[in-house]
Design a protein around this motif. Structure first.
Motif, PDB file in Angstrom:
ATOM      1  N   GLN A  33       0.801  -1.220   0.000  1.00  0.00           N
ATOM      2  CA  GLN A  33       0.000   0.000   0.000  1.00  0.00           C
ATOM      3  C   GLN A  33       0.841   1.281   0.000  1.00  0.00           C
ATOM      4  O   GLN A  33       0.490   2.251  -0.666  1.00  0.00           O
ATOM      5  CB  GLN A  33      -0.927   0.014   1.237  1.00  0.00           C
ATOM      6  CG  GLN A  33      -1.838  -1.179   1.340  1.00  0.00           C
ATOM      7  CD  GLN A  33      -2.824  -1.277   0.196  1.00  0.00           C
ATOM      8  OE1 GLN A  33      -3.278  -0.263  -0.331  1.00  0.00           O
ATOM      9  NE2 GLN A  33      -3.146  -2.494  -0.209  1.00  0.00           N
ATOM     10  N   MET A  34       1.942   1.264   0.755  1.00  0.00           N
ATOM     11  CA  MET A  34       2.736   2.486   0.922  1.00  0.00           C
ATOM     12  C   MET A  34       4.181   2.337   0.443  1.00  0.00           C
ATOM     13  O   MET A  34       4.975   3.260   0.596  1.00  0.00           O
ATOM     14  CB  MET A  34       2.781   2.887   2.402  1.00  0.00           C
ATOM     15  CG  MET A  34       1.484   3.406   2.957  1.00  0.00           C
ATOM     16  SD  MET A  34       1.057   5.061   2.389  1.00  0.00           S
ATOM     17  CE  MET A  34       2.375   6.044   3.094  1.00  0.00           C
ATOM     18  N   GLY A  35       4.523   1.196  -0.120  1.00  0.00           N
ATOM     19  CA  GLY A  35       5.918   0.943  -0.477  1.00  0.00           C
ATOM     20  C   GLY A  35       6.519   1.987  -1.398  1.00  0.00           C
ATOM     21  O   GLY A  35       7.649   2.434  -1.204  1.00  0.00           O
ATOM     22  N   SER A  36       5.765   2.392  -2.416  1.00  0.00           N
ATOM     23  CA  SER A  36       6.251   3.395  -3.374  1.00  0.00           C
ATOM     24  C   SER A  36       5.167   4.449  -3.573  1.00  0.00           C
ATOM     25  O   SER A  36       4.414   4.420  -4.558  1.00  0.00           O
ATOM     26  CB  SER A  36       6.608   2.734  -4.709  1.00  0.00           C
ATOM     27  OG  SER A  36       7.616   1.765  -4.540  1.00  0.00           O
ATOM     28  N   PRO A  37       5.042   5.380  -2.642  1.00  0.00           N
ATOM     29  CA  PRO A  37       3.977   6.381  -2.747  1.00  0.00           C
ATOM     30  C   PRO A  37       4.167   7.296  -3.953  1.00  0.00           C
ATOM     31  O   PRO A  37       5.288   7.592  -4.359  1.00  0.00           O
ATOM     32  CB  PRO A  37       4.109   7.174  -1.439  1.00  0.00           C
ATOM     33  CG  PRO A  37       5.516   6.963  -0.994  1.00  0.00           C
ATOM     34  CD  PRO A  37       5.879   5.585  -1.446  1.00  0.00           C
ATOM     35  N   ASP A  38       3.061   7.706  -4.538  1.00  0.00           N
ATOM     36  CA  ASP A  38       3.097   8.651  -5.655  1.00  0.00           C
ATOM     37  C   ASP A  38       3.113  10.067  -5.094  1.00  0.00           C
ATOM     38  O   ASP A  38       2.112  10.536  -4.547  1.00  0.00           O
ATOM     39  CB  ASP A  38       1.877   8.456  -6.556  1.00  0.00           C
ATOM     40  CG  ASP A  38       1.870   7.090  -7.221  1.00  0.00           C
ATOM     41  OD1 ASP A  38       2.956   6.620  -7.579  1.00  0.00           O
ATOM     42  OD2 ASP A  38       0.773   6.506  -7.357  1.00  0.00           O
ATOM     43  N   PHE A  39       4.246  10.710  -5.233  1.00  0.00           N
ATOM     44  CA  PHE A  39       4.373  12.067  -4.695  1.00  0.00           C
ATOM     45  C   PHE A  39       3.844  13.077  -5.708  1.00  0.00           C
ATOM     46  O   PHE A  39       4.109  12.968  -6.907  1.00  0.00           O
ATOM     47  CB  PHE A  39       5.836  12.381  -4.367  1.00  0.00           C
ATOM     48  CG  PHE A  39       6.370  11.591  -3.208  1.00  0.00           C
ATOM     49  CD1 PHE A  39       6.035  11.937  -1.910  1.00  0.00           C
ATOM     50  CD2 PHE A  39       7.187  10.494  -3.417  1.00  0.00           C
ATOM     51  CE1 PHE A  39       6.513  11.208  -0.837  1.00  0.00           C
ATOM     52  CE2 PHE A  39       7.671   9.758  -2.359  1.00  0.00           C
ATOM     53  CZ  PHE A  39       7.333  10.115  -1.066  1.00  0.00           C
ATOM     54  N   ASP A  40       3.102  14.042  -5.208  1.00  0.00           N
ATOM     55  CA  ASP A  40       2.532  15.080  -6.061  1.00  0.00           C
ATOM     56  C   ASP A  40       2.743  16.434  -5.391  1.00  0.00           C
ATOM     57  O   ASP A  40       1.936  16.873  -4.587  1.00  0.00           O
ATOM     58  CB  ASP A  40       1.049  14.821  -6.300  1.00  0.00           C
ATOM     59  CG  ASP A  40       0.420  15.872  -7.209  1.00  0.00           C
ATOM     60  OD1 ASP A  40       1.181  16.589  -7.888  1.00  0.00           O
ATOM     61  OD2 ASP A  40      -0.815  15.975  -7.230  1.00  0.00           O
ATOM     62  N   GLY A  41       3.851  17.056  -5.744  1.00  0.00           N
ATOM     63  CA  GLY A  41       4.143  18.362  -5.176  1.00  0.00           C
ATOM     64  C   GLY A  41       4.168  19.457  -6.206  1.00  0.00           C
ATOM     65  O   GLY A  41       4.862  20.467  -6.059  1.00  0.00           O
ATOM     66  N   THR A  42       3.396  19.259  -7.294  1.00  0.00           N
ATOM     67  CA  THR A  42       3.357  20.229  -8.384  1.00  0.00           C
ATOM     68  C   THR A  42       2.293  21.276  -8.116  1.00  0.00           C
ATOM     69  O   THR A  42       1.134  20.942  -7.854  1.00  0.00           O
ATOM     70  CB  THR A  42       3.056  19.525  -9.724  1.00  0.00           C
ATOM     71  OG1 THR A  42       4.015  18.491  -9.939  1.00  0.00           O
ATOM     72  CG2 THR A  42       3.120  20.526 -10.868  1.00  0.00           C
ATOM     73  N   ALA A  43       2.684  22.524  -8.184  1.00  0.00           N
ATOM     74  CA  ALA A  43       1.751  23.616  -7.944  1.00  0.00           C
ATOM     75  C   ALA A  43       0.775  23.736  -9.106  1.00  0.00           C
ATOM     76  O   ALA A  43       1.149  23.513 -10.262  1.00  0.00           O
ATOM     77  CB  ALA A  43       2.507  24.924  -7.756  1.00  0.00           C
ATOM     78  N   ILE A 199       2.120  21.848   1.261  1.00  0.00           N
ATOM     79  CA  ILE A 199       3.550  22.155   1.280  1.00  0.00           C
ATOM     80  C   ILE A 199       3.965  22.901   2.548  1.00  0.00           C
ATOM     81  O   ILE A 199       4.980  22.571   3.182  1.00  0.00           O
ATOM     82  CB  ILE A 199       3.947  22.982   0.045  1.00  0.00           C
ATOM     83  CG1 ILE A 199       3.669  22.188  -1.239  1.00  0.00           C
ATOM     84  CG2 ILE A 199       5.422  23.384   0.109  1.00  0.00           C
ATOM     85  CD1 ILE A 199       4.452  20.899  -1.363  1.00  0.00           C
ATOM     86  N   LYS A 200       3.172  23.899   2.954  1.00  0.00           N
ATOM     87  CA  LYS A 200       3.593  24.785   4.039  1.00  0.00           C
ATOM     88  C   LYS A 200       3.108  24.329   5.414  1.00  0.00           C
ATOM     89  O   LYS A 200       3.849  24.449   6.400  1.00  0.00           O
ATOM     90  CB  LYS A 200       3.088  26.205   3.763  1.00  0.00           C
ATOM     91  CG  LYS A 200       3.682  26.808   2.487  1.00  0.00           C
ATOM     92  CD  LYS A 200       3.118  28.189   2.212  1.00  0.00           C
ATOM     93  CE  LYS A 200       3.688  28.780   0.923  1.00  0.00           C
ATOM     94  NZ  LYS A 200       3.113  30.112   0.620  1.00  0.00           N
ATOM     95  N   LYS A 201       1.886  23.822   5.492  1.00  0.00           N
ATOM     96  CA  LYS A 201       1.355  23.420   6.794  1.00  0.00           C
ATOM     97  C   LYS A 201       1.606  21.935   7.074  1.00  0.00           C
ATOM     98  O   LYS A 201       2.048  21.565   8.158  1.00  0.00           O
ATOM     99  CB  LYS A 201      -0.137  23.730   6.882  1.00  0.00           C
ATOM    100  CG  LYS A 201      -0.429  25.237   6.847  1.00  0.00           C
ATOM    101  CD  LYS A 201      -1.912  25.520   6.992  1.00  0.00           C
ATOM    102  CE  LYS A 201      -2.190  27.017   6.969  1.00  0.00           C
ATOM    103  NZ  LYS A 201      -3.638  27.310   7.101  1.00  0.00           N
ATOM    104  N   ASP A 202       1.317  21.099   6.090  1.00  0.00           N
ATOM    105  CA  ASP A 202       1.591  19.672   6.243  1.00  0.00           C
ATOM    106  C   ASP A 202       3.061  19.349   6.022  1.00  0.00           C
ATOM    107  O   ASP A 202       3.536  18.305   6.482  1.00  0.00           O
ATOM    108  CB  ASP A 202       0.753  18.859   5.249  1.00  0.00           C
ATOM    109  CG  ASP A 202      -0.525  18.318   5.876  1.00  0.00           C
ATOM    110  OD1 ASP A 202      -0.547  18.172   7.106  1.00  0.00           O
ATOM    111  OD2 ASP A 202      -1.469  18.035   5.147  1.00  0.00           O
ATOM    112  N   LYS A 203       3.767  20.222   5.287  1.00  0.00           N
ATOM    113  CA  LYS A 203       5.174  19.991   4.926  1.00  0.00           C
ATOM    114  C   LYS A 203       5.364  18.596   4.338  1.00  0.00           C
ATOM    115  O   LYS A 203       6.309  17.880   4.663  1.00  0.00           O
ATOM    116  CB  LYS A 203       6.070  20.189   6.149  1.00  0.00           C
ATOM    117  CG  LYS A 203       6.090  21.632   6.641  1.00  0.00           C
ATOM    118  CD  LYS A 203       7.091  21.828   7.760  1.00  0.00           C
ATOM    119  CE  LYS A 203       7.148  23.300   8.158  1.00  0.00           C
ATOM    120  NZ  LYS A 203       8.121  23.535   9.252  1.00  0.00           N
ATOM    121  N   ILE A 204       4.447  18.221   3.483  1.00  0.00           N
ATOM    122  CA  ILE A 204       4.410  16.945   2.770  1.00  0.00           C
ATOM    123  C   ILE A 204       4.191  15.765   3.723  1.00  0.00           C
ATOM    124  O   ILE A 204       3.310  14.934   3.517  1.00  0.00           O
ATOM    125  CB  ILE A 204       5.685  16.717   1.925  1.00  0.00           C
ATOM    126  CG1 ILE A 204       5.772  17.771   0.814  1.00  0.00           C
ATOM    127  CG2 ILE A 204       5.689  15.305   1.328  1.00  0.00           C
ATOM    128  CD1 ILE A 204       6.981  17.607  -0.092  1.00  0.00           C
TER     129      ILE A 204
END
Length: 422
Positions: A33-43, A199-204
């Protein structure tokens, strides 16, 4: 005495096969489930509406529009599905029940059956050029219908209660379902605000910590009971109960050290798994030049998952000590099953309620989480306190058995209330 027993219990736990099976289950579930998370940090970019995604809305007008749209579609296709215990159930309605639903739609939308059909068919033609079956499969549930100008939200709620009475439990028209909000297409401003929170409050790491707890909570809502039952049954299988009963150590010391060892040993692989996800977040943040919260995972694990491990382990100990059987596995299995499927339709709504396994299946939704944070705190404190009550009950039962009481098999009772000696 407590710490010596605690160390011995931890050592014995490390040699237990069921404990390593527990670790294997946690590991398999984590990597799947979490082995390779899909990161989405695109504004989000202005003008690219298709990339904005959706946001949760509690606007009563939107809730009514979406709920009535789904009801009108269901009536149009005569397709009724409910989820009373998490599994789908097809409901067949009589002519009288369909007539009652038609009257409800007329009162709530102000449109006749023919007028509603025209709106639905017009929507289908605008949305796709496929067949009607294709329309039903692809667009079912995405159609919205404006409520009558004369109907209030309170009147709408009363009408939905009538719908629920006709369809039975587990429908989309229960207040706990539509009342928690609905997803709508996000505007640029909403998408930008959601991104800034991420990005700012959760800091990813905040978002991924919630997702980690969501997935790990599923396996931790059941597996610890096997460890607890096996540990408590071990003394009976090895015929060590009588010897343990006459030791100098107090019942409190024996039970508490055993319980603490189980909780700590089961928490360790969870902490290790959380560190792996943390390192992945750190690598992603470093590559994007984004600052992350390095300590975020730990309060989530201790505050969200620890009370769950505590409660399931305590229930396993208490029922096993009381009955000298593995009945706790059945009890916890039924509770886990009902709880998981009972929250299946509220994965990201923040409706944590009193679920043993609270769900938040999304890395976004910071505002939803903050809005319902106090509800989650109350939930976790309740289960932590409940676990301690169960441990105390286990100590009372254990002490009574040491004195020759509450034994269902007569092996201890035959010694009477003799004075315990070293």
């Amino acid at each position: 005495m407590f710490f010596k027993l605690f160390q011995k219990e931890c050592a014995q736990m490390g040699k237990s096969l069921i404990y390593w099976i527990f670790i294997a289950c946690v590991g398999i579930f984590f990597f799947s489930q979490m082995g390779s998370p899909d990161f989405d940090g695109t504004a989000p970019v202005k003008g690219q509406e298709e990339t904005y995604g959706e946001v949760y809305s509690k606007d009563k007008q939107i809730i009514m529009e979406n709920t009535l749209g789904e009801l009108a579609q269901s009536y149009y296709h005569d397709n009724w599905t409910t989820y009373p215990i998490g599994f789908s159930k097809h409901v067949t309605l009589s002519e009288q029940e369909l007539a009652e639903l038609d009257e409800i739609l007329v009162r709530t939308t102000g449109l006749s059956e023919e007028e509603r059909e025209n709106e639905i068919e017009k929507y289908y033609k605008q949305s796709s050029s496929g067949t009607e079956q294709g329309y039903q499969t692809i667009f079912f549930g995405s159609f919205s219908m404006k409520p009558s100008e004369s109907i209030t939200y309170e009147a709408f709620q009363e009408e939905m209660k009538k719908v629920c009475k006709i369809l039975g439990p587990g429908s989309s028209y229960e207040e706990k379902s539509y009342g928690s909000g609905t997803y709508v297409k996000a505007t640029y401003e909403e998408a930008k605000a959601d991104y800034d929170n991420f990005i700012k409050k959760d800091k990813i790491t905040g978002g991924y910590a919630r997702l980690f707890c969501d997935y790990m909570g599923i396996v931790l809502g059941l597996m610890p009971v096997f460890v607890a039952v096996t540990r408590c049954m071990r003394d009976k299988r090895s015929q060590m109960k009588d010897l343990i009963y006459v030791r100098k150590a107090s019942s409190w010391c024996i039970v508490a050290s055993r319980y603490a060892a189980m909780v700590v040993m089961m928490l360790l692989p969870v902490l290790l798994a959380s560190c792996m996800t943390l390192f992945q977040c750190a690598a992603y943040g470093a590559g994007k030049g984004i600052s992350i919260g390095y300590l975020t995972f730990f309060p989530y694990v201790f505050g969200w998952l620890l009370p769950e491990i505590m409660e399931v382990s305590a229930l396993g100990m208490c029922l096993t000590e009381l009955t000298d059987t593995a009945a706790a596995v059945l009890v916890q299995g039924i509770w886990w099953f009902a709880d998981i499927f009972g929250s299946a339709d509220q994965l990201s709504s923040g409706q944590y309620g009193m679920h043993l396994v609270p769900r938040h299946n999304s890395v976004r939704g910071y505002e939803v989480f903050r809005e319902h944070f106090q509800q989650l705190v109350t939930n976790r404190v309740f289960y932590a306190v409940l676990s301690l009550v169960l441990v105390i009950a286990t100590i009372v039962i254990y002490e009574a058995k040491r004195k020759g009481k509450w034994d269902f098999y007569g092996k201890i009772h035959s010694r009477g209330k003799r004075k315990l000696e070293a």
